[in-house]
Enzyme design. Sequence first.
Site, PDB file in Angstrom:
ATOM      1  N   SER B 145      51.592  20.615  29.095  1.00  0.00           N
ATOM      2  CA  SER B 145      52.893  20.371  29.715  1.00  0.00           C
ATOM      3  C   SER B 145      53.828  21.568  29.449  1.00  0.00           C
ATOM      4  O   SER B 145      53.440  22.698  29.740  1.00  0.00           O
ATOM      5  CB  SER B 145      53.473  19.054  29.194  1.00  0.00           C
ATOM      6  OG  SER B 145      54.517  18.607  30.009  1.00  0.00           O
ATOM      7  N   ARG B 214      65.044   9.095  28.854  1.00  0.00           N
ATOM      8  CA  ARG B 214      63.678   8.949  28.366  1.00  0.00           C
ATOM      9  C   ARG B 214      62.886   7.953  29.220  1.00  0.00           C
ATOM     10  O   ARG B 214      61.707   8.167  29.518  1.00  0.00           O
ATOM     11  CB  ARG B 214      63.700   8.486  26.916  1.00  0.00           C
ATOM     12  CG  ARG B 214      62.349   8.196  26.314  1.00  0.00           C
ATOM     13  CD  ARG B 214      61.467   9.426  26.237  1.00  0.00           C
ATOM     14  NE  ARG B 214      60.299   9.214  25.396  1.00  0.00           N
ATOM     15  CZ  ARG B 214      59.336  10.104  25.209  1.00  0.00           C
ATOM     16  NH1 ARG B 214      59.410  11.279  25.815  1.00  0.00           N
ATOM     17  NH2 ARG B 214      58.323   9.855  24.417  1.00  0.00           N
ATOM     18  N   ASP B 315      47.567  12.908  37.113  1.00  0.00           N
ATOM     19  CA  ASP B 315      48.836  13.525  36.698  1.00  0.00           C
ATOM     20  C   ASP B 315      49.622  13.899  37.944  1.00  0.00           C
ATOM     21  O   ASP B 315      49.244  14.816  38.676  1.00  0.00           O
ATOM     22  CB  ASP B 315      48.530  14.769  35.858  1.00  0.00           C
ATOM     23  CG  ASP B 315      49.784  15.462  35.335  1.00  0.00           C
ATOM     24  OD1 ASP B 315      50.907  15.014  35.625  1.00  0.00           O
ATOM     25  OD2 ASP B 315      49.627  16.468  34.611  1.00  0.00           O
ATOM     26  N   HIS B 348      49.981  12.061  33.413  1.00  0.00           N
ATOM     27  CA  HIS B 348      50.324  13.288  32.694  1.00  0.00           C
ATOM     28  C   HIS B 348      49.971  13.184  31.210  1.00  0.00           C
ATOM     29  O   HIS B 348      49.606  14.183  30.578  1.00  0.00           O
ATOM     30  CB  HIS B 348      51.820  13.560  32.869  1.00  0.00           C
ATOM     31  CG  HIS B 348      52.281  14.828  32.230  1.00  0.00           C
ATOM     32  ND1 HIS B 348      51.783  16.059  32.594  1.00  0.00           N
ATOM     33  CD2 HIS B 348      53.166  15.063  31.237  1.00  0.00           C
ATOM     34  CE1 HIS B 348      52.362  17.005  31.865  1.00  0.00           C
ATOM     35  NE2 HIS B 348      53.200  16.427  31.035  1.00  0.00           N
ATOM     36  N   ASP B 349      50.080  12.001  30.655  1.00  0.00           N
ATOM     37  CA  ASP B 349      49.759  11.813  29.238  1.00  0.00           C
ATOM     38  C   ASP B 349      48.278  12.000  28.921  1.00  0.00           C
ATOM     39  O   ASP B 349      47.880  11.927  27.752  1.00  0.00           O
ATOM     40  CB  ASP B 349      50.210  10.421  28.761  1.00  0.00           C
ATOM     41  CG  ASP B 349      51.682  10.396  28.354  1.00  0.00           C
ATOM     42  OD1 ASP B 349      52.309  11.476  28.296  1.00  0.00           O
ATOM     43  OD2 ASP B 349      52.204   9.296  28.097  1.00  0.00           O
TER      44      ASP B 349
END
Lengths: 367, 367
Positions: B145, B214, B315, B348-349
């Site tokens: 990232s 967040r 992602d 994405h994680d």
Amino acid sequence: MQDPATALTLPDPLPLDSGATLSPVRIAYQQYGELSPARDNVVLIFHALTGDQYVASPHPATGKPGWWDRMVGPGKPIDTDRFCVICANVIGGCMGSTGPASEGPGGTRYGQNFPVVTIHDMVRAIARLLDALGVDRLHAAVGGSMGGMQALAFASQFPSRAERVLVLASAARQSAQNIAFHEVGRQAIMADANWKGGEYYDGDHPDAGLAVARMAAHITYLSEAGLTEKFGRRLQQRPDGTDGAKSFGFEADFEVESYLRYQGSGFTRRFDANSYLYITRAMDYFDLAEEHGGRLADAFASTTSRFCVVSFDTDWLYPTEEGRHIVRALNAAGAPVSFVELSSPYGHDGFLLETPGLDEVVQGFVS
Amino acid sequence: MQDPATALTLPDPLPLDSGATLSPVRIAYQQYGELSPARDNVVLIFHALTGDQYVASPHPATGKPGWWDRMVGPGKPIDTDRFCVICANVIGGCMGSTGPASEGPGGTRYGQNFPVVTIHDMVRAIARLLDALGVDRLHAAVGGSMGGMQALAFASQFPSRAERVLVLASAARQSAQNIAFHEVGRQAIMADANWKGGEYYDGDHPDAGLAVARMAAHITYLSEAGLTEKFGRRLQQRPDGTDGAKSFGFEADFEVESYLRYQGSGFTRRFDANSYLYITRAMDYFDLAEEHGGRLADAFASTTSRFCVVSFDTDWLYPTEEGRHIVRALNAAGAPVSFVELSSPYGHDGFLLETPGLDEVVQGFVS
């Protein structure tokens, strides 16, 4: 925010899915085109989350053209020379129908004392408006996004009341991701110090929080490719007309930032934050299959309507798979249904904009 | 928020891309494994937006395991029995390196007087840390990232300083959609009445706004399918242990709502809102091609590094196409590069979690 719109107060209290009862119930609506003597030419349009009854006439707060002006009007795909188009503001809304900003029975504004309503409640209220107007049967029920949810709920609640049901960019249930985005918006509103548990009507409104909610939602209405094409990484022109440059600060350097800020602040001038909470909640609660033992087909078991489902290939909020899910259920229920996925660069907003083939599909099905 | 971490103050002021100079510059870092006598076994890891130097040891604020504990350690894919792993908190951060919460030259905390930094500035600061530690050449530079952006920037700024460069779930430029999501987060923070133009350190912090930021970001870290699988439309169990039911209110009815609220509030206990503003800004400004006349290959013209680029099929924040874009540029620059798209349900994680094939790719390339 309240508007001296065409409106009607329902003769009876409205029972809600929550078990509460709403009374009185005022429904604000707009009508385009003439009702035929047989009252059989009504096209009922359901509006989306932040939409309203001003489908084809200027918005009283912004002066902008109606949100579906390109689709509805004399000689347009939904032709008001032939059809009588009716669109009502949903209950829970803020354009004249009873909502959290309305005065409740005690003479004070509801705020968070307004009962949580569902998509079915919204539809039930609008059906009672039709009763009051003497319209038994619809030529067509039409809606995009949350409007599509209402069209499906209408078809399910009133299986023989609409000849045609047109559902655009919508779903029979709200996905986890969509609930998540709505929750971000709600938390943004509730985090605003001006929100005050919803009791803000006599003071400053939670505009900053509402703007953030709108910005987050707005990203989901567009496609990644659309955003790239429209803005890319282009920098804003400076106020003095010079070319864009990085400010090395937190001003809106990129065009996309400026666009989002504009969308957010513009929205606060026409929308009530509490309504945003209630309407997103109604959408999140929507799951037509769940109410029928998990079998969506059963929601349409006794329908006599013909259906058309339209999805847009770049819509990631209500992707084509959601449309297919509806179509499979209608097939299983033995209902006639046509299905089309249109190609559009506009993402979820494809149903509102100049998407190739859309006008033909709408005109062909509704006529 | 500040932490008595291993840290080093750079001997010289740091010139920044903005034209400003940062001084003093403290760099907090963690080291895992022994530095070889030849100082040639360093694997430098760059952390992501909300990451920090606690790669493989418990976080001092939360007590949770390091963010890449499963990847880094004795006998793990990045084997600290062989390699000396170094990770430094970025400047602008809040885990001990100089950032907006640090005291500036005047003896008061910077707040919004902290200069806007870029990805290149972050990398320059970390390179000076390596200078101070006497590490000339890296065995590998690794990042996911925003960490991947730094790895690319490092390779570009220091073409012969890393033997290997591993870039995971990243891009050579921030897309319009990603800028848009960051802008929502920034606006959420700035809308918080406690933010006060960044001068909040002596009072309540803008935790509500930071939590909203967040939450919005967190949605983008997961995939739609992952969210559906993990939460779907499941309702929360009630505190009394009874099965979930709709509250017809604004409590967290759905598990996904509860999860997001938990993520949001937990984040505020370990992160500084001003740092969130500065670091997202640095990412938004990142466009490695732009600095080289629009030709990304020129960013790597004189590189001597070998590269590996990894993307994850779900992602949507840094989709595979961004990885391909980097690979094409490296090909054009004549740099050796391998490219793999891994299949993961985690969006994405994926680079942080148990993604099939990931350990093998990382171990194979880094060893």
